[in-house]
Design a protein around this motif. Structure first.
Motif, PDB file in Angstrom:
ATOM      1  N   ARG A 125    -102.516  14.912   0.791  1.00  0.00           N
ATOM      2  CA  ARG A 125    -103.147  14.104   1.827  1.00  0.00           C
ATOM      3  C   ARG A 125    -102.131  13.034   2.202  1.00  0.00           C
ATOM      4  O   ARG A 125    -101.723  12.229   1.357  1.00  0.00           O
ATOM      5  N   VAL A 126    -101.685  13.037   3.464  1.00  0.00           N
ATOM      6  CA  VAL A 126    -100.641  12.127   3.927  1.00  0.00           C
ATOM      7  C   VAL A 126    -101.276  11.099   4.872  1.00  0.00           C
ATOM      8  O   VAL A 126    -101.853  11.463   5.887  1.00  0.00           O
ATOM      9  N   VAL A 127    -101.172   9.824   4.498  1.00  0.00           N
ATOM     10  CA  VAL A 127    -101.792   8.750   5.265  1.00  0.00           C
ATOM     11  C   VAL A 127    -100.707   7.809   5.776  1.00  0.00           C
ATOM     12  O   VAL A 127     -99.863   7.336   5.008  1.00  0.00           O
ATOM     13  N   VAL A 128    -100.735   7.527   7.091  1.00  0.00           N
ATOM     14  CA  VAL A 128     -99.793   6.568   7.674  1.00  0.00           C
ATOM     15  C   VAL A 128    -100.268   5.172   7.296  1.00  0.00           C
ATOM     16  O   VAL A 128    -101.390   4.779   7.607  1.00  0.00           O
ATOM     17  N   LEU A 149     -93.893  16.332   6.027  1.00  0.00           N
ATOM     18  CA  LEU A 149     -94.436  16.071   4.689  1.00  0.00           C
ATOM     19  C   LEU A 149     -95.583  17.022   4.365  1.00  0.00           C
ATOM     20  O   LEU A 149     -95.618  17.612   3.280  1.00  0.00           O
ATOM     21  N   GLU A 150     -96.509  17.194   5.292  1.00  0.00           N
ATOM     22  CA  GLU A 150     -97.673  18.056   5.039  1.00  0.00           C
ATOM     23  C   GLU A 150     -97.288  19.518   4.841  1.00  0.00           C
ATOM     24  O   GLU A 150     -97.846  20.198   3.988  1.00  0.00           O
ATOM     25  N   ARG A 151     -96.308  20.009   5.613  1.00  0.00           N
ATOM     26  CA  ARG A 151     -95.869  21.406   5.462  1.00  0.00           C
ATOM     27  C   ARG A 151     -95.209  21.651   4.116  1.00  0.00           C
ATOM     28  O   ARG A 151     -95.295  22.735   3.555  1.00  0.00           O
ATOM     29  N   ILE A 161     -98.950   9.216  -0.046  1.00  0.00           N
ATOM     30  CA  ILE A 161     -99.150  10.644  -0.242  1.00  0.00           C
ATOM     31  C   ILE A 161     -99.976  10.830  -1.507  1.00  0.00           C
ATOM     32  O   ILE A 161     -99.574  10.406  -2.594  1.00  0.00           O
ATOM     33  N   ASP A 162    -101.139  11.435  -1.335  1.00  0.00           N
ATOM     34  CA  ASP A 162    -102.001  11.752  -2.468  1.00  0.00           C
ATOM     35  C   ASP A 162    -101.845  13.232  -2.765  1.00  0.00           C
ATOM     36  O   ASP A 162    -102.196  14.079  -1.942  1.00  0.00           O
ATOM     37  N   LEU A 163    -101.282  13.526  -3.933  1.00  0.00           N
ATOM     38  CA  LEU A 163    -101.083  14.907  -4.359  1.00  0.00           C
ATOM     39  C   LEU A 163    -102.232  15.311  -5.269  1.00  0.00           C
ATOM     40  O   LEU A 163    -102.622  14.532  -6.153  1.00  0.00           O
ATOM     41  N   PRO A 164    -102.783  16.509  -5.099  1.00  0.00           N
ATOM     42  CA  PRO A 164    -103.931  16.908  -5.914  1.00  0.00           C
ATOM     43  C   PRO A 164    -103.648  16.896  -7.414  1.00  0.00           C
ATOM     44  O   PRO A 164    -104.523  16.609  -8.213  1.00  0.00           O
ATOM     45  N   GLN A 165    -102.425  17.167  -7.823  1.00  0.00           N
ATOM     46  CA  GLN A 165    -102.098  17.256  -9.244  1.00  0.00           C
ATOM     47  C   GLN A 165    -101.560  15.950  -9.833  1.00  0.00           C
ATOM     48  O   GLN A 165    -101.231  15.902 -11.004  1.00  0.00           O
TER      49      GLN A 165
END
Length: 182
Positions: free
Chosen positions: A103-106, A95-97, A130-134
């Motif tokens: 920002r990926v939080v379990v 997910l991060e790649r 998953i927090d996406l900046p946009q």
């Protein structure tokens, strides 16, 4: 969807049924290659007729389900499902790649059942926020590796993305909770 520019869209399909309010669900399908994977032998065919071809392990199908409901709470994209070749153990890294700047939080892992309470026979699922900046709101993901491809494949990893909070699903799935409810 917009953070992954490399999706090759195949087109839209429409169901033959509709809901009581005359809304319907339609599906946009595509393919993409995830970052960080190399070449593998991928099966072609089934059973005794099966052969292999060279493919990238990051090859994935991509499906977006939309609703045309009048209710604004459920109109628009309902769910995104991505299925990649081979089971992957490190979902968070995948997910991060592939979601730059996310920002990926379990939220929960080691889930022993699906969201309906049925036991998993093989691999365990993991829930992420998953927090996406946009994006103004979080996206939630359920990731489930499937090591059993049966007689037609090497297994897979299914990523299901939604805007809906998975609180009750995590509880019903018998997960180990890591973060407070999203």
């Amino acid at each position: 969807m917009q953070t992954i520019p490399s999706i090759e869209w195949n087109g839209v399909s429409y169901p033959t049924d509709s809901e009581k309010d005359n809304s319907y669900v339609y599906v946009l399908q595509g393919r993409l290659r995830l970052i960080g994977f190399g070449e593998v032998d991928a099966p072609v065919g089934v059973g005794a007729d099966q052969t292999t071809r060279k493919a990238n392990e990051g090859e994935a199908s991509f499906e977006v389900r939309f609703s045309s409901a009048n209710n604004p709470a459920i109109r628009g994209p309902l769910q995104i499902t991505m299925i990649k070749l081979y089971p992957s153990a490190d979902h968070r890294a995948v997910l991060e790649r592939n979601l730059p700047g996310a920002r990926v939080v379990v939220l929960a892992d080691a889930c022993t059942r699906d969201s309906l309470g049925r036991p998993y026979l093989t691999a365990r699922s993991t829930y992420y926020r998953i927090d996406l900046p946009q994006a103004p709101t979080a996206v939630f993901a359920l990731v489930r590796p499937d090591p059993d491809g049966g007689n037609s494949g090497p297994g897979s990893t299914t990523f299901t993305f939604s805007l809906f909070t998975p609180g009750k699903d995590m509880t019903a799935s018998g997960c180990t909770l890591h973060s407070p409810a999203p």
